[in-house]
Write a protein that holds these residues in place. Structure first.
Motif, short mmCIF file in Angstrom:
data_model
loop_
_atom_site.label_atom_id
_atom_site.label_comp_id
_atom_site.label_asym_id
_atom_site.label_seq_id
_atom_site.Cartn_x
_atom_site.Cartn_y
_atom_site.Cartn_z
N ALA A 180 0.83 -1.22 0.00
CA ALA A 180 0.00 0.00 0.00
C ALA A 180 0.86 1.26 0.00
N HIS A 181 2.10 1.14 0.46
CA HIS A 181 3.01 2.29 0.51
C HIS A 181 3.62 2.62 -0.84
N LEU A 182 3.47 1.75 -1.84
CA LEU A 182 4.08 1.99 -3.15
C LEU A 182 3.49 3.28 -3.75
N PRO A 183 4.33 4.21 -4.23
CA PRO A 183 3.83 5.50 -4.75
C PRO A 183 3.21 5.33 -6.14
N LEU A 184 2.04 4.73 -6.17
CA LEU A 184 1.40 4.35 -7.44
C LEU A 184 0.22 5.25 -7.75
N VAL A 185 0.21 5.79 -8.96
CA VAL A 185 -0.95 6.50 -9.51
C VAL A 185 -1.42 5.73 -10.73
N ARG A 186 -2.66 5.26 -10.69
CA ARG A 186 -3.25 4.51 -11.80
C ARG A 186 -4.20 5.45 -12.56
N VAL A 187 -3.83 5.79 -13.77
CA VAL A 187 -4.67 6.67 -14.60
C VAL A 187 -5.54 5.79 -15.48
N VAL A 188 -6.85 6.04 -15.46
CA VAL A 188 -7.79 5.26 -16.26
C VAL A 188 -8.75 6.22 -16.96
N THR A 189 -9.40 5.73 -18.01
CA THR A 189 -10.50 6.48 -18.62
C THR A 189 -11.81 5.84 -18.18
N ALA A 190 -12.87 6.63 -18.22
CA ALA A 190 -14.14 6.19 -17.64
C ALA A 190 -14.67 4.92 -18.29
N ASN A 191 -14.42 4.72 -19.59
CA ASN A 191 -14.99 3.59 -20.31
C ASN A 191 -13.99 2.48 -20.62
N ASP A 192 -12.79 2.58 -20.05
CA ASP A 192 -11.78 1.54 -20.25
C ASP A 192 -12.07 0.40 -19.29
N ILE A 193 -12.36 -0.80 -19.82
CA ILE A 193 -12.69 -1.92 -18.94
C ILE A 193 -11.48 -2.73 -18.53
N VAL A 194 -10.32 -2.49 -19.15
CA VAL A 194 -9.12 -3.27 -18.80
C VAL A 194 -8.75 -3.09 -17.32
N PRO A 195 -8.84 -1.88 -16.73
CA PRO A 195 -8.54 -1.75 -15.30
C PRO A 195 -9.52 -2.50 -14.40
N LEU A 196 -10.64 -2.98 -14.95
CA LEU A 196 -11.65 -3.68 -14.16
C LEU A 196 -11.43 -5.19 -14.16
N VAL A 197 -10.44 -5.66 -14.91
CA VAL A 197 -10.19 -7.10 -14.99
C VAL A 197 -8.91 -7.47 -14.24
N PRO A 198 -8.76 -8.73 -13.80
CA PRO A 198 -9.78 -9.78 -13.83
C PRO A 198 -11.00 -9.40 -13.01
N PRO A 199 -12.22 -9.78 -13.46
CA PRO A 199 -13.44 -9.41 -12.75
C PRO A 199 -13.55 -10.13 -11.41
N ILE A 200 -14.42 -9.61 -10.55
CA ILE A 200 -14.60 -10.20 -9.23
C ILE A 200 -15.33 -11.53 -9.35
N SER A 201 -14.81 -12.56 -8.69
CA SER A 201 -15.42 -13.88 -8.66
C SER A 201 -16.08 -14.10 -7.29
N PRO A 202 -17.36 -14.51 -7.25
CA PRO A 202 -18.02 -14.79 -5.97
C PRO A 202 -17.27 -15.81 -5.12
N MET A 203 -16.66 -16.82 -5.75
CA MET A 203 -15.92 -17.82 -4.99
C MET A 203 -14.67 -17.22 -4.35
N GLN A 204 -14.03 -16.28 -5.06
CA GLN A 204 -12.87 -15.61 -4.47
C GLN A 204 -13.28 -14.74 -3.29
N ILE A 205 -14.46 -14.09 -3.39
CA ILE A 205 -14.94 -13.27 -2.29
C ILE A 205 -15.12 -14.13 -1.04
N MET A 206 -15.67 -15.35 -1.24
CA MET A 206 -15.89 -16.25 -0.11
C MET A 206 -14.57 -16.54 0.62
N ASP A 207 -13.47 -16.63 -0.13
CA ASP A 207 -12.16 -16.92 0.45
C ASP A 207 -11.36 -15.66 0.76
N LEU A 208 -11.97 -14.48 0.53
CA LEU A 208 -11.27 -13.21 0.71
C LEU A 208 -9.97 -13.19 -0.09
#
Length: 287
Positions: A180-208
């Motif tokens: 979390a301390h890494l000095p990272l700025v992620r620039v995205v555009t509103a309609n770019d879906i690549v920053p949204l992948v991999p998508p959230i999996s319900p099974m992964q949520i179960m395992d946190l």
């Protein structure tokens, strides 16, 4: 059960303090360097000279076909990594499994992790530990740049800034907290879906154990406007991916030329808009 897992996830993630205003002059400089990684032939070195940069090293990793360069300006080193450009790069994108990394002691996206490790081994002889390092990249290049920054920071290099464009997720909740301390700025555009992948999996949520972004997210909205977010609010943008079918607008939104054009409009008098998730969890609004 899913509700309990989500509540636990909310409790485990800390919220970040108020975000500083983005430096769009610096972001433009890094965007130009990320775009330079797509140049072919002998055009890179003169282009870098126009930007006040000296090319120190350029390499194409044989197995993964990941391309990157190292440059220097004003005693600051920059590592810029190219995005997806061929079939070998696409195979890295598609290798989605989270696997433990023995160097960092966290889980990483397997494809991005292997690509970053190859660049790490190749670039180290050309880096100076006495000078700070900036890293940048677009798409796959951004993902590799983030993991490369983790490797270099662990090895004692000074990571001054990481700026990525259209970057997909690279690690899980635990990995994001560890860096979390890494000095990272992620620039995205509103309609770019690549920053949204991999998508959230319900099974992964179960395992946190879901893929999770780190750093500050700067969303380019157009018309000289932008918004910012991080943490849980940033991650909830990924839920929109499941309700939308990718189209030509999404492809255009991911192009580096689109990023450059939008960043150019923010060089003077940028206007920040409040970020709204329009999401409620268990009756509580996250806005």
């Amino acid at each position: 059960m899913l509700k309990n897992a989500l509540l636990c996830l909310l409790l485990t993630m800390s919220y970040h303090p108020l975000m500083a205003a983005p430096d769009f002059v610096s972001i433009k400089s890094q965007a130009q360097l990320a775009d330079d990684t797509y140049l072919e032939g002998n055009t890179l070195e003169p282009r870098l000279k126009e930007q006040g940069q000296t090319l120190l090293h350029q390499s194409l990793i044989p197995l993964s076909q990941v391309s990157y360069f190292v440059s220097r300006a004003n005693d600051v080193q920059t590592i810029a990594v190219r995005g997806t450009a061929n079939l070998e790069n696409a195979m890295l994108d598609l290798d989605l499994e989270l696997k433990p990394d023995n160097i960092l002691n966290i889980k990483l996206h397997q494809g991005f992790g292997s690509g970053a490790k190859a660049v790490y081994d190749d670039a180290k002889p050309f880096l100076n530990k006495d000078q700070p390092i900036h890293l940048t990249g677009h798409s796959l290049g951004g993902a590799i740049a983030v993991i490369l920054a983790m490797y270099l920071q662990r090895d004692g290099y000074e990571i001054e800034q990481v700026t990525t464009f259209g970057q997909p997720k690279v690690t899980n909740v635990t990995g994001a907290k560890a860096f979390a301390h890494l000095p990272l700025v992620r620039v995205v555009t509103a309609n770019d879906i690549v920053p949204l992948v991999p998508p959230i999996s319900p099974m992964q949520i179960m395992d946190l154990d879901i893929f999770w972004h780190m750093g500050e997210e700067v969303i380019l909205l157009g018309n000289k406007t932008f918004t910012q977010t991080n943490g849980m609010k940033s991650m909830l943008r990924a839920t929109k991916f499941t309700t939308a079918i990718p189209n030509d607008q999404n492809l255009i939104a991911h192009k580096m030329t689109t990023y450059l054009n939008l960043i150019e409009t923010l060089q003077s008098a940028p206007q920040e808009m409040p970020y709204k998730t329009d999401v409620s969890l268990f009756g509580f609004s996250l806005d």
